[in-house]
Scaffold this motif. Structure first.
Motif, PDB file in Angstrom:
ATOM      1  N   ASP A  47       0.337  -4.407   6.512  1.00 44.32           N
ATOM      2  CA  ASP A  47      -0.495  -3.846   7.583  1.00 44.32           C
ATOM      3  C   ASP A  47      -1.901  -4.426   7.606  1.00 44.32           C
ATOM      4  O   ASP A  47      -2.780  -3.908   8.299  1.00 44.32           O
TER       5      ASP A  47
ATOM      6  N   HIS B 166       1.211   3.871   2.190  1.00 46.46           N
ATOM      7  CA  HIS B 166       1.554   4.610   3.404  1.00 46.46           C
ATOM      8  C   HIS B 166       3.055   4.867   3.433  1.00 46.46           C
ATOM      9  O   HIS B 166       3.847   4.070   2.924  1.00 46.46           O
TER      10      HIS B 166
ATOM     11  N   HIS C  79       0.881  -1.172   0.000  1.00 51.79           N
ATOM     12  CA  HIS C  79       0.000   0.000   0.000  1.00 51.79           C
ATOM     13  C   HIS C  79       0.911   1.211   0.000  1.00 51.79           C
ATOM     14  O   HIS C  79       2.133   1.068   0.000  1.00 51.79           O
TER      15      HIS C  79
ATOM     16  N   HIS D   5      -7.258  -2.293   5.954  1.00 56.57           N
ATOM     17  CA  HIS D   5      -6.380  -1.214   6.442  1.00 56.57           C
ATOM     18  C   HIS D   5      -6.485  -0.028   5.482  1.00 56.57           C
ATOM     19  O   HIS D   5      -6.619   1.115   5.903  1.00 56.57           O
TER      20      HIS D   5
HETATM   21 ZN   LIG Z   1      -0.159   1.267   6.630  1.00 57.04          ZN
END
Ligand SMILES: [Zn+2]
Length: 251
Positions: A171, A76, A74, A150
């Motif tokens: 995550d 992040h 992802h 998430h």
């Molecule tokens: Zn994350």
């Protein structure tokens, strides 16, 4: 002074090198170094950044320019930073994750940094960016499992190894306590009533049910889950490869 100003958080950040000896793939690209972490988040971090990543890759005999593919679970900041090290690699991201990085749920705005989005969108050619939709067999032995929870475009990477199928879940349940909430080895405060069910993480864009369904789907495809931020990873691998590691020492 805020009460937790001096709290120590043991939350490792990982990037994983996946290789059959010839092809070299990176799963996630790590987070910012200490100066960035201090400046942006007022956190005194240890390690991270391009220097640490180059160093760690060198320790396993790999230069950044040997990495042909970077799978981002992802976008992040602690999973998709340092991308300037891999200008020639193909980034593989779920399409929904890119949309979410552009317009995150409000509580997640802090996790998506402009540099990550620029690095991803800056790769216009298909050879530099592959957006995928849903589950994909990227190559034999490497399966991407779309796992919204998430974030909407979260993906886990299931790698077939000599020891079995390993899910780098990132995550999507970022510690063993999420995966085995009733297990005293996994959880400091075991939730016995949870039985075999999953405990979705608190940072989530989707409902608890959607999140738990994603975890279930991953576990159906894997023999072991490797969460992104469990303090026992990677020390407890491979010695306790297919078991939940022993409980960490208190403190
Ligand atoms: Zn994350």
């Amino acid at each position: 002074m805020v009460p937790w100003a001096h709290a120590v958080i043991k939350e490792p950040v990982h990037a994983w090198l996946v290789t059959d000896g010839a092809t070299k793939i990176l799963v996630d690209s790590g987070g910012p170094g200490p100066a960035e972490m201090k400046r942006r988040l007022s956190v005194d971090a240890v390690g991270g950044g391009t220097e640490t990543l180059v160093e760690r890759l060198a320790a396993v005999g790999t230069r950044p320019d040997e990495i042909g593919t970077v799978i981002l679970t992802h976008l992040h900041f602690d999973h998709a930073w340092n991308l300037e090290l891999f200008p020639g690699a193909q980034l593989v991201v779920q399409r929904d994750e890119v949309f979410h990085a552009v317009d995150p749920t409000p509580t997640q705005r802090i996790y998506y940094l402009r540099e990550t989005l620029s690095a991803v969108l800056g790769r216009k050619r298909p050879s530099g960016l592959r957006l995928v939709d849903g589950d994909v067999e990227l190559m034999p032995g490497i399966e991407l499992v779309k796992a919204p929870g998430h974030t909407p475009g979260m993906q886990a990477v299931v790698v077939t190894t000599e020891r079995g199928r390993v899910a780098l879940v990132s995550d999507c349940g970022d510690s063993y306590a999420n995966w085995y909430p009733a297990n005293p080895n996994a959880a400091a405060r075991p939730m016995r009533y949870m039985g075999e069910d999953f405990l979705p993480g608190t940072i989530r864009s989707e409902s608890e049910r959607v999140y738990a369904d994603s975890m279930r789907r991953i576990l159906q495809r894997a023999d072991i889950v490797v969460p992104a931020h469990d303090e026992r990873i990677p020390k407890s691998i491979p010695e306790e490869w297919f078991a939940v590691p022993a409980a960490p020492p208190p403190g």
